[in-house]
Design an enzyme around this catalytic site. Structure first.
Site, mmCIF file in Angstrom:
data_model
loop_
_atom_site.group_PDB
_atom_site.id
_atom_site.type_symbol
_atom_site.label_atom_id
_atom_site.label_comp_id
_atom_site.label_asym_id
_atom_site.label_seq_id
_atom_site.Cartn_x
_atom_site.Cartn_y
_atom_site.Cartn_z
ATOM 1 N N SER A 204 0.907 -1.318 -0.230
ATOM 2 C CA SER A 204 -0.059 -0.124 0.074
ATOM 3 C C SER A 204 1.036 1.084 0.401
ATOM 4 C CB SER A 204 -0.751 0.355 1.746
ATOM 5 O OG SER A 204 -2.004 0.865 1.064
ATOM 6 N N ASP A 232 0.142 -4.232 -4.268
ATOM 7 C CA ASP A 232 -1.325 -3.252 -3.917
ATOM 8 C C ASP A 232 -0.821 -1.942 -3.798
ATOM 9 O OD1 ASP A 232 -4.009 -3.953 -5.434
ATOM 10 O OD2 ASP A 232 -4.191 -3.582 -3.101
ATOM 11 N N HIS A 293 -7.361 -5.966 -0.770
ATOM 12 C CA HIS A 293 -6.149 -5.392 -0.351
ATOM 13 C C HIS A 293 -4.768 -5.642 0.188
ATOM 14 C CE1 HIS A 293 -4.158 -1.799 -0.681
ATOM 15 N NE2 HIS A 293 -4.112 -1.254 0.524
#
Length: 379
Positions: A204, A232, A293
Site C-alpha cells: 500500500s 497493491d 487489499h
C-alpha cells in the site's frame, strides 16, 4: 466524493489491521541512531529529543496547551516524528529493534540476501501479516529489516475515525520516510553490504515509501535496487501523480506490482504488472475491498510458506478492465505464460532481469489461494 469514499475504505483497512495485530514485538516510539546518521526532533511538550535516521536536523513542535492535541489527532499530521528498524534473522526470528549501539556484526551476515519491508497506512511491524511475511522470508535464510514508520503512517495517537483524516499527511510523509530508509540502506552499503543482494517489499503506502527510497539511493550514486515488490500500491492521492512523486517502474531494475484491489493503483505501474484474479476482486473476499487489499501480502507469504505457484497469461490493460474478458487457464502447451513462485524472491537470480515485462492475468485457486505446484508451461 471519491476522496471521502477512499477514506471510508481505508477505515475498513484500519479496523481489519487492528483486529489482527500481533503482540510479539513491543512497539517503540523512540527510534535509534544508525551508523552515525542522526536526525533530531525536539518536542517542546516533553522536552526530549527524538532521534531518527537521517542527517542532523532540528525540528520544533509547539505545545498546544493543557489538552495535548495528539490525544485527539494522529501523530502523522505533525510530520515525520519517529521511525525505526526491526531486524529478523535465523537467530532472531522474533525480531529486535536496531540501534547504533547494537553490534550488527553478530547478527548480520552480509553475504545473505537482505530484504527491506515497509508497511502501509495505519499499520506497523506488529501487524500479523507484516510479521508473518518477515518470518517467512527468514525461513528462506534471508535477512529482513522491517521498517516501522507507524507514527508517520497515522497508526499512533488520535481517535480511530480522526486517524482517517490524517491520510493526506501520511501520503506526504512517504517521501521523507523513504529518504530516511535510503539513508539506512546506504549506511549498510558503506559498511560492507552489497546493493546487489538487496530487495524491497512495500504494501500500500509502503510501496511508495520503497519507491522514494530507491530513487534516493540511485540519485546518490549507489546504483539501482535489483528488485522491488509493490503489493497493491495505494491509489488515493497518487493516481494522478507522475513518476517523480510516486512509485515508478524505473525505481528498481525490476519492479513487480501485485494488483489485488480497487484501493490499489489499477493502471500498470511496474516493469511486471500482475493482476491476481483480475486485480480487483479476490476469491472469498467478494466486495470486501480491505480483504482484497491485504491479499497481495498473503499471496507473497503463501509463495514462501506453502511453496505456492501462480501461473499467468499475457493480457492488455483494456482486457483487464473489461469484466467480460475471458482468460484461458494455461497448460503445458501454452506459450508466453508466466509462473510466479518462491524463486522470484532471489534478487541475484540470473534470469530475473530476463523476465518478460508487461501485464499478466494471474490465476488464483478460490479455495487455497494457491495454484498447482511445479507448474510448467512454454516460455
Amino acid at each position: 466524493m471519491k476522496f471521502i469514499t477512499a477514506i471510508l475504505v481505508i477505515f475498513c483497512v484500519y479496523l481489519l489491521s487492528t483486529a489482527g495485530d500481533s503482540k510479539i514485538l513491543p512497539l517503540k516510539k523512540l527510534p535509534s541512531k544508525i551508523f552515525g546518521h542522526l536526525k533530531s526532533h525536539v518536542d517542546n511538550t516533553v522536552k526530549k529529543p527524538l532521534k531518527v535516521f537521517g542527517h542532523l536536523k532540528s525540528h520544533v513542535e509547539n505545545s498546544v496547551g493543557p489538552l495535548r492535541m495528539n490525544k485527539l489527532t494522529p501523530n502523522c499530521i505533525f510530520g515525520v516524528k519517529s521511525m525505526s528498524m526491526v531486524l529478523f534473522t535465523k537467530n532472531i526470528p522474533d525480531g529486535k529493534y536496531i540501534s547504533l549501539d547494537s553490534d550488527l556484526g553478530r547478527d548480520l551476515d552480509l553475504t545473505k540476501t537482505i530484504y527491506f519491508t515497509a508497511h502501509g497506512f495505519i499499520s506497523n511491524v506488529n501487524h500479523s501479516l507484516s510479521n508473518r511475511l518477515s518470518r517467512a522470508l527468514v525461513e528462506k535464510d534471508y535477512t529482513v529489516f522491517s521498517l516501522d514508520w507507524s507514527d508517520a503512517a497515522c497508526t499512533t495517537g488520535g481517535l480511530p475515525l480522526v486517524k482517517l483524516l490524517g491520510y493526506p499527511s501520511a501520503v506526504q510523509n512517504t517521501r521523507e520516510i523513504g529518504n530516511l530508509m535510503a539513508d539506512y540502506v546506504m549506511s549498510l552499503i558503506d559498511h560492507g553490504a552489497s546493493l546487489r543482494n538487496m530487495a524491497f517489499i512495500g504494501h500500500s503506502l509502503g510501496s511508495h515509501v520503497c519507491g522514494f527510497a530507491s530513487k534516493k539511493i540511485y540519485e546518490s550514486g549507489y546504483g539501482k535496487v535489483p528488485l522491488l515488490f509493490a503489493a497493491d500500491p495505494a491509489q488515493p492521492l497518487f493516481q494522478l501523480k507522475q513518476c517523480p512523486d510516486r512509485l515508478c517502474d524505473t525505481d528498481a531494475k525490476l519492479v513487480i506490482t501485485l494488483h489485488t484491489s480497487q484501493i490499489g493503483l489499477g493502471y500498470p505501474i511496474g516493469g511486471l504488472d500482475l493482476y491476481f484474479n483480475g486485480g480487483f476482486v479476490q476469491p472469498k473476499c467478494h466486495l470486501d475491498i480491505t480483504c482484497a487489499h491485504i491479499r497481495s501480502v498473503l499471496y507473497l507469504i503463501n509463495m514462501v510458506e506453502k511453496k505456492c505457484s501462480f501461473p499467468g497469461i499475457p493480457a492488455t490493460y483494456k482486457q483487464i478492465l473489461n469484466p467480460f474478458s475471458k482468460f484461458p487457464y494455461p497448460n503445458s502447451k501454452t506459450t508466453d505464460c508466466f509462473v510466479m513462485d518462491d524463486s522470484i524472491f532471489n534478487p541475484r537470480r540470473k534470469s530475473l532481469q530476463n523476465l518478460a515485462g508487461g501485464i499478466y492475468y494471474m490465476f488464483v485457486d478460490p479455495d487455497t489461494f494457491c495454484t498447482r505446484k511445479n507448474f510448467n508451461c512454454q516460455r
